[in-house]
Design a protein around this motif. Sequence first.
Motif, PDB file in Angstrom:
ATOM      1  N   VAL A   1       0.836  -1.205   0.000  1.00 15.84           N
ATOM      2  CA  VAL A   1       0.000   0.000   0.000  1.00 15.84           C
ATOM      3  C   VAL A   1       0.872   1.256   0.000  1.00 15.84           C
ATOM      4  CG1 VAL A   1      -1.718   1.320   1.275  1.00 15.84           C
ATOM      5  CG2 VAL A   1      -1.909  -1.167   1.143  1.00 15.84           C
ATOM      6  N   LEU A   2       0.584   2.172  -0.931  1.00 21.06           N
ATOM      7  CA  LEU A   2       1.296   3.445  -1.017  1.00 21.06           C
ATOM      8  C   LEU A   2       0.390   4.643  -0.809  1.00 21.06           C
ATOM      9  CD1 LEU A   2       3.551   2.796  -4.165  1.00 21.06           C
ATOM     10  CD2 LEU A   2       4.196   2.596  -1.749  1.00 21.06           C
TER      11      LEU A   2
ATOM     12  N   ILE B   1      -7.336  -2.669 -10.352  1.00 19.45           N
ATOM     13  CA  ILE B   1      -6.682  -1.444 -10.831  1.00 19.45           C
ATOM     14  C   ILE B   1      -6.405  -0.487  -9.679  1.00 19.45           C
ATOM     15  CG2 ILE B   1      -7.086   0.644 -12.198  1.00 19.45           C
ATOM     16  CD1 ILE B   1      -8.550  -1.210 -14.231  1.00 19.45           C
ATOM     17  N   THR B   2      -7.390  -0.316  -8.801  1.00 18.84           N
ATOM     18  CA  THR B   2      -7.257   0.651  -7.707  1.00 18.84           C
ATOM     19  C   THR B   2      -6.231   0.191  -6.676  1.00 18.84           C
ATOM     20  OG1 THR B   2      -9.558   1.341  -7.988  1.00 18.84           O
ATOM     21  CG2 THR B   2      -8.507   1.876  -5.894  1.00 18.84           C
ATOM     22  N   CYS B   3      -6.327  -1.050  -6.268  1.00 19.20           N
ATOM     23  CA  CYS B   3      -5.536  -1.507  -5.118  1.00 19.20           C
ATOM     24  C   CYS B   3      -4.245  -2.228  -5.501  1.00 19.20           C
ATOM     25  CB  CYS B   3      -6.390  -2.418  -4.243  1.00 19.20           C
ATOM     26  SG  CYS B   3      -7.849  -1.597  -3.570  1.00 19.20           S
TER      27      CYS B   3
ATOM     28  N   LYS C   1      -2.060   0.623  -5.847  1.00 20.77           N
ATOM     29  CA  LYS C   1      -1.481   0.551  -4.499  1.00 20.77           C
ATOM     30  C   LYS C   1      -2.259   1.354  -3.449  1.00 20.77           C
ATOM     31  CE  LYS C   1       1.870  -1.819  -6.378  1.00 20.77           C
ATOM     32  NZ  LYS C   1       1.884  -3.299  -6.291  1.00 20.77           N
ATOM     33  N   TYR C   2      -3.569   1.412  -3.581  1.00 19.43           N
ATOM     34  CA  TYR C   2      -4.422   2.042  -2.571  1.00 19.43           C
ATOM     35  C   TYR C   2      -4.935   0.977  -1.610  1.00 19.43           C
ATOM     36  CZ  TYR C   2      -4.635   6.365  -5.291  1.00 19.43           C
ATOM     37  OH  TYR C   2      -4.310   7.525  -5.945  1.00 19.43           O
ATOM     38  N   HIS C   3      -5.096   1.353  -0.346  1.00 21.11           N
ATOM     39  CA  HIS C   3      -5.755   0.428   0.577  1.00 21.11           C
ATOM     40  C   HIS C   3      -7.209   0.284   0.150  1.00 21.11           C
ATOM     41  CE1 HIS C   3      -7.412  -1.356   4.267  1.00 21.11           C
ATOM     42  NE2 HIS C   3      -6.193  -1.843   4.407  1.00 21.11           N
ATOM     43  N   TRP C   4      -7.769  -0.884   0.407  1.00 26.70           N
ATOM     44  CA  TRP C   4      -9.081  -1.227  -0.131  1.00 26.70           C
ATOM     45  C   TRP C   4     -10.252  -0.531   0.556  1.00 26.70           C
ATOM     46  CZ3 TRP C   4     -12.743  -3.444   3.059  1.00 26.70           C
ATOM     47  CH2 TRP C   4     -12.276  -3.997   4.265  1.00 26.70           C
ATOM     48  N   LYS C   5     -10.092  -0.044   1.795  1.00 25.29           N
ATOM     49  CA  LYS C   5     -11.270   0.375   2.565  1.00 25.29           C
ATOM     50  C   LYS C   5     -11.995   1.579   1.967  1.00 25.29           C
ATOM     51  CE  LYS C   5     -11.595   0.161   7.000  1.00 25.29           C
ATOM     52  NZ  LYS C   5     -11.370   0.292   8.466  1.00 25.29           N
ATOM     53  N   ALA C   6     -11.274   2.625   1.587  1.00 25.99           N
ATOM     54  CA  ALA C   6     -11.934   3.821   1.055  1.00 25.99           C
ATOM     55  C   ALA C   6     -12.611   3.547  -0.292  1.00 25.99           C
ATOM     56  CB  ALA C   6     -10.939   4.969   0.943  1.00 25.99           C
ATOM     57  N   PRO C   7     -11.955   2.877  -1.249  1.00 25.37           N
ATOM     58  CA  PRO C   7     -12.653   2.551  -2.496  1.00 25.37           C
ATOM     59  C   PRO C   7     -13.860   1.642  -2.281  1.00 25.37           C
ATOM     60  CG  PRO C   7     -10.283   2.338  -2.777  1.00 25.37           C
ATOM     61  CD  PRO C   7     -10.525   2.536  -1.315  1.00 25.37           C
ATOM     62  N   ALA C   8     -13.742   0.719  -1.335  1.00 23.36           N
ATOM     63  CA  ALA C   8     -14.873  -0.172  -1.057  1.00 23.36           C
ATOM     64  C   ALA C   8     -16.058   0.610  -0.501  1.00 23.36           C
ATOM     65  CB  ALA C   8     -14.443  -1.269  -0.077  1.00 23.36           C
ATOM     66  N   SER C   9     -15.792   1.580   0.367  1.00 23.75           N
ATOM     67  CA  SER C   9     -16.871   2.406   0.926  1.00 23.75           C
ATOM     68  C   SER C   9     -17.545   3.225  -0.168  1.00 23.75           C
ATOM     69  CB  SER C   9     -16.321   3.336   2.012  1.00 23.75           C
ATOM     70  OG  SER C   9     -15.836   2.596   3.112  1.00 23.75           O
ATOM     71  N   TRP C  10     -16.744   3.749  -1.088  1.00 23.60           N
ATOM     72  CA  TRP C  10     -17.308   4.516  -2.211  1.00 23.60           C
ATOM     73  C   TRP C  10     -18.190   3.631  -3.080  1.00 23.60           C
ATOM     74  CZ3 TRP C  10     -16.277   3.641  -7.460  1.00 23.60           C
ATOM     75  CH2 TRP C  10     -16.826   4.592  -8.334  1.00 23.60           C
ATOM     76  N   LEU C  11     -17.718   2.435  -3.395  1.00 22.59           N
ATOM     77  CA  LEU C  11     -18.514   1.524  -4.222  1.00 22.59           C
ATOM     78  C   LEU C  11     -19.810   1.164  -3.516  1.00 22.59           C
ATOM     79  CD1 LEU C  11     -18.421  -0.123  -6.915  1.00 22.59           C
ATOM     80  CD2 LEU C  11     -17.632  -2.048  -5.530  1.00 22.59           C
ATOM     81  N   TYR C  12     -19.716   0.803  -2.231  1.00 28.96           N
ATOM     82  CA  TYR C  12     -20.909   0.437  -1.462  1.00 28.96           C
ATOM     83  C   TYR C  12     -21.920   1.584  -1.437  1.00 28.96           C
ATOM     84  CZ  TYR C  12     -23.830  -0.670   2.571  1.00 28.96           C
ATOM     85  OH  TYR C  12     -24.902  -0.901   3.396  1.00 28.96           O
ATOM     86  N   TYR C  13     -21.445   2.783  -1.277  1.00 30.90           N
ATOM     87  CA  TYR C  13     -22.323   3.957  -1.204  1.00 30.90           C
ATOM     88  C   TYR C  13     -23.236   4.038  -2.423  1.00 30.90           C
ATOM     89  CZ  TYR C  13     -23.594   8.949  -1.142  1.00 30.90           C
ATOM     90  OH  TYR C  13     -24.282  10.141  -1.153  1.00 30.90           O
TER      91      TYR C  13
END
Length: 358
Positions: free
Chosen positions: A99-100, A142-144, A148-160
């Motif tokens: 993760v970067l 692609i995102t993670c 190299k992004y941590h999964w939590k923030a993109p997952a929250s956006w997708l869920y939203y």
Amino acid sequence: MNFPTNLSDVYERIDQFDPELYARTRNFVKGGVSYLSPYLSRGFITVPQVVKRLKDRGIGLEQAEKFIQELAWREFYTRTWFQKGDGIFEDIRHPQEGVLYSGMPAAVLDANTGIKALDSHLGTFSVSGYLHNHLRMYLAAITCNVGKYHWKAPASWLYYHLLDGDLASNALSWQWCVGTFSNKQYYVNQVNVNTYTGTGQRDTFLDFDYEDLPLQAVPEVLRSSVEAELAFTAPPTKTPVLQEGVPTFIYTHYTLDPTFHESEAGNRILVLEPSHFAKYPMAPKTIQFILDLAANIPGIQVFYGEYAELNVKGIFRDHPINAHFQGIREEHPSLAPGLPGEFNSFFSFWNKLSKQLR
């Protein structure tokens, strides 16, 4: 794709679904998928109900095995949520590697990653509320894994934004893709994207052999990080009026089955708890979708407030989000009622479940 909210229309969708076509084409973005996930996620229909309707058409496990296996993934994720609770929202087996960045790539929010097949769907996602499962996997990879992004923030956006946003399926699918709930990270290359989306794009940051993808630097287009705004709008509500002398049936946005005690007189309340939505917000269109599904339940009252404020001991269907409810807790609908054990992988679960189904 349209998602009607009348129960009869949803039953018709089940009855017209072709599980053999699904088995052959489900990985293609234009394949014969069921489009039942928004209803399953809301508990508007249950997995056992879907399987029964298939059986009533003479479709057994042999013909529908691949589809039933996909339904079982949903059950496996819910089962994991029951067992681990809020632990599903943290790296389960080990920390995510490499993760970067935090937040999420601005290019995803702008639908400008450069992968045209994904961008075309991201551009309409906030309106449609739906992405094919393969596109969700591409997004996570692609995102993670590339970005190299941590999964939590993109997952929250997708869920939203998802009409079918299920906290367990969403969080654990992202964790499967990034390798914190599986044995390796999931990568996709441009050949795979072209194959399953019907495109012919070349010379992208995915246009490598699989063994070379993990060796590439983060593409410049993915390096700009932003925090997504996930504003929640509370639904209109008022204090429920409770009739005395009859039971009170409680529903949540995960347990909206109109057949739940449908022949019995009683108070019926959809409880939407502010404490839950403060942690896991949803887009206004998703809340409206939930309210439209709830309208199939005669006499239901919508209460935006904490369950404890009702001061009732209701009757409700068991689910991880109502673990704190007091009252009569009825069994969560399952393909495998009574199947014991905690399973570390889906296929260890499926091996036991499929034997029971046969």
